[in-house]
Design a protein around this motif. Structure first.
Motif, PDB file in Angstrom:
ATOM      1  N   GLY A 118      38.544  14.088  31.691  1.00 27.18           N
ATOM      2  CA  GLY A 118      37.859  15.325  31.342  1.00 27.18           C
ATOM      3  C   GLY A 118      38.355  16.562  32.067  1.00 27.18           C
ATOM      4  N   VAL A 119      39.411  16.412  32.905  1.00 29.51           N
ATOM      5  CA  VAL A 119      39.951  17.547  33.662  1.00 29.51           C
ATOM      6  C   VAL A 119      41.429  17.725  33.336  1.00 29.51           C
ATOM      7  N   LEU A 120      41.790  18.961  33.006  1.00 28.10           N
ATOM      8  CA  LEU A 120      43.191  19.327  32.814  1.00 28.10           C
ATOM      9  C   LEU A 120      43.614  20.171  34.007  1.00 28.10           C
ATOM     10  N   ARG A 121      44.882  20.073  34.366  1.00 27.75           N
ATOM     11  CA  ARG A 121      45.434  20.947  35.409  1.00 27.75           C
ATOM     12  C   ARG A 121      46.343  21.940  34.693  1.00 27.75           C
ATOM     13  N   LEU A 122      45.757  23.050  34.315  1.00 29.63           N
ATOM     14  CA  LEU A 122      46.417  24.086  33.539  1.00 29.63           C
ATOM     15  C   LEU A 122      47.450  24.808  34.388  1.00 29.63           C
ATOM     16  N   ARG A 123      48.634  25.065  33.828  1.00 28.51           N
ATOM     17  CA  ARG A 123      49.673  25.808  34.537  1.00 28.51           C
ATOM     18  C   ARG A 123      49.333  27.294  34.489  1.00 28.51           C
ATOM     19  N   ALA A 124      49.047  27.850  35.650  1.00 28.65           N
ATOM     20  CA  ALA A 124      48.556  29.224  35.759  1.00 28.65           C
ATOM     21  C   ALA A 124      49.527  30.242  35.169  1.00 28.65           C
ATOM     22  N   GLY A 125      50.810  29.967  35.217  1.00 29.29           N
ATOM     23  CA  GLY A 125      51.796  30.899  34.696  1.00 29.29           C
ATOM     24  C   GLY A 125      51.744  31.087  33.190  1.00 29.29           C
ATOM     25  N   THR A 126      51.024  30.218  32.489  1.00 27.92           N
ATOM     26  CA  THR A 126      50.919  30.350  31.028  1.00 27.92           C
ATOM     27  C   THR A 126      49.745  31.220  30.613  1.00 27.92           C
ATOM     28  N   LEU A 127      48.901  31.630  31.572  1.00 28.83           N
ATOM     29  CA  LEU A 127      47.753  32.483  31.249  1.00 28.83           C
ATOM     30  C   LEU A 127      48.192  33.901  30.917  1.00 28.83           C
ATOM     31  N   ASP A 128      47.500  34.516  29.978  1.00 28.11           N
ATOM     32  CA  ASP A 128      47.708  35.927  29.683  1.00 28.11           C
ATOM     33  C   ASP A 128      46.914  36.743  30.702  1.00 28.11           C
ATOM     34  N   ALA A 129      47.438  37.892  31.082  1.00 28.67           N
ATOM     35  CA  ALA A 129      46.743  38.761  32.037  1.00 28.67           C
ATOM     36  C   ALA A 129      45.818  39.700  31.290  1.00 28.67           C
ATOM     37  N   PRO A 130      44.763  40.151  31.902  1.00 26.05           N
ATOM     38  CA  PRO A 130      44.264  39.767  33.229  1.00 26.05           C
ATOM     39  C   PRO A 130      43.463  38.471  33.154  1.00 26.05           C
ATOM     40  N   THR A 131      43.399  37.758  34.268  1.00 30.70           N
ATOM     41  CA  THR A 131      42.706  36.473  34.287  1.00 30.70           C
ATOM     42  C   THR A 131      41.480  36.463  35.186  1.00 30.70           C
ATOM     43  N   GLY A 132      41.503  37.238  36.234  1.00 27.25           N
ATOM     44  CA  GLY A 132      40.435  37.171  37.223  1.00 27.25           C
ATOM     45  C   GLY A 132      40.612  36.007  38.179  1.00 27.25           C
ATOM     46  N   ALA A 133      41.659  35.194  37.979  1.00 27.91           N
ATOM     47  CA  ALA A 133      41.909  34.034  38.840  1.00 27.91           C
ATOM     48  C   ALA A 133      42.393  34.484  40.213  1.00 27.91           C
ATOM     49  N   ARG A 134      42.103  33.677  41.217  1.00 30.69           N
ATOM     50  CA  ARG A 134      42.518  33.964  42.584  1.00 30.69           C
ATOM     51  C   ARG A 134      43.214  32.742  43.171  1.00 30.69           C
ATOM     52  N   ALA A 135      44.078  32.988  44.130  1.00 35.20           N
ATOM     53  CA  ALA A 135      44.776  31.905  44.816  1.00 35.20           C
ATOM     54  C   ALA A 135      43.796  31.156  45.707  1.00 35.20           C
ATOM     55  N   GLY A 136      43.960  29.820  45.779  1.00 33.61           N
ATOM     56  CA  GLY A 136      43.049  28.996  46.565  1.00 33.61           C
ATOM     57  C   GLY A 136      43.675  28.351  47.779  1.00 33.61           C
ATOM     58  N   PHE A 137      44.657  27.481  47.578  1.00 30.02           N
ATOM     59  CA  PHE A 137      45.252  26.748  48.689  1.00 30.02           C
ATOM     60  C   PHE A 137      46.555  26.096  48.258  1.00 30.02           C
ATOM     61  N   HIS A 138      47.319  25.643  49.249  1.00 29.18           N
ATOM     62  CA  HIS A 138      48.562  24.889  49.055  1.00 29.18           C
ATOM     63  C   HIS A 138      48.280  23.435  49.424  1.00 29.18           C
ATOM     64  N   PHE A 139      48.919  22.502  48.714  1.00 29.69           N
ATOM     65  CA  PHE A 139      48.824  21.107  49.133  1.00 29.69           C
ATOM     66  C   PHE A 139      50.170  20.409  48.934  1.00 29.69           C
ATOM     67  N   HIS A 140      50.299  19.246  49.503  1.00 27.32           N
ATOM     68  CA  HIS A 140      51.571  18.511  49.606  1.00 27.32           C
ATOM     69  C   HIS A 140      52.632  19.354  50.311  1.00 27.32           C
ATOM     70  N   VAL A 141      52.192  20.146  51.290  1.00 33.04           N
ATOM     71  CA  VAL A 141      53.142  20.999  51.994  1.00 33.04           C
ATOM     72  C   VAL A 141      54.076  20.194  52.906  1.00 33.04           C
ATOM     73  N   ALA A 142      53.730  18.953  53.223  1.00 30.73           N
ATOM     74  CA  ALA A 142      54.620  18.116  54.030  1.00 30.73           C
ATOM     75  C   ALA A 142      55.906  17.789  53.273  1.00 30.73           C
ATOM     76  N   SER A 143      55.874  17.916  51.944  1.00 36.09           N
ATOM     77  CA  SER A 143      57.077  17.642  51.155  1.00 36.09           C
ATOM     78  C   SER A 143      57.586  18.883  50.426  1.00 36.09           C
ATOM     79  N   LYS A 144      57.217  20.056  50.919  1.00 37.95           N
ATOM     80  CA  LYS A 144      57.646  21.300  50.258  1.00 37.95           C
ATOM     81  C   LYS A 144      59.168  21.457  50.351  1.00 37.95           C
ATOM     82  N   ALA A 145      59.692  22.323  49.500  1.00 39.28           N
ATOM     83  CA  ALA A 145      61.125  22.626  49.521  1.00 39.28           C
ATOM     84  C   ALA A 145      61.512  23.222  50.867  1.00 39.28           C
ATOM     85  N   ASP A 146      62.594  22.748  51.446  1.00 44.68           N
ATOM     86  CA  ASP A 146      62.999  23.253  52.761  1.00 44.68           C
ATOM     87  C   ASP A 146      63.487  24.704  52.706  1.00 44.68           C
TER      88      ASP A 146
END
Length: 133
Positions: free
Chosen positions: A88-116
């Motif tokens: 029942g949950v989708l993880r929508l790609r934020a870059g596909t939203l039309d502006a304006p959205t009212g969305a705000r940044a929340g947090f980063h995760f899996h940062v232990a494997s982020k691009a160097d």
């Protein structure tokens, strides 16, 4: 109500309700699927998501057991992902939203494997592994 679409505009959708904070995933799979340093996702209840065009242009790819990444078969734009462990949950790609959205940044995760080659310079919370529940 916010709207969004893929690059070629074949796939179009609407999302009702308030958008959750954007979650930035830095895992290897998301980086490869997005071709970028991270994926920008918004969890959305399937009941709040409605395709208004291009359903026939959606293609799903099972990137790992139980996880599908859904994209436009015409232009390749990633639209959302879903996992059997979170029905029942989708993880929508934020870059596909039309502006304006009212969305705000929340947090980063899996940062232990982020691009160097990518430095996180904002003040958002960072989680070394899975996103918080």
């Amino acid at each position: 109500m916010v709207t969004g679409s893929c690059l070629c505009r074949a796939v179009r959708y609407e999302v009702s309700g308030e958008l959750a904070p954007i979650q930035f995933c830095h895992c290897t799979d998301c980086r490869k699927a997005q071709g970028s340093a991270f994926a920008s996702n918004i969890p959305v209840a399937e009941a709040d998501f409605r395709l208004i065009g291009g359903e026939e242009d959606l293609q799903a790819y099972e990137s790992s057991p139980g996880k599908e990444r859904v994209f436009c078969r015409r232009c390749g734009s990633p639209i959302f992902s879903r996992h059997v462990s979170k029905p029942g949950v989708l993880r929508l790609r934020a870059g596909t939203l039309d502006a304006p959205t009212g969305a705000r940044a929340g947090f980063h995760f899996h940062v232990a494997s982020k691009a160097d080659w990518w430095e996180i310079t904002d003040v958002l919370p960072q989680h070394p592994g899975e996103r918080p529940q």
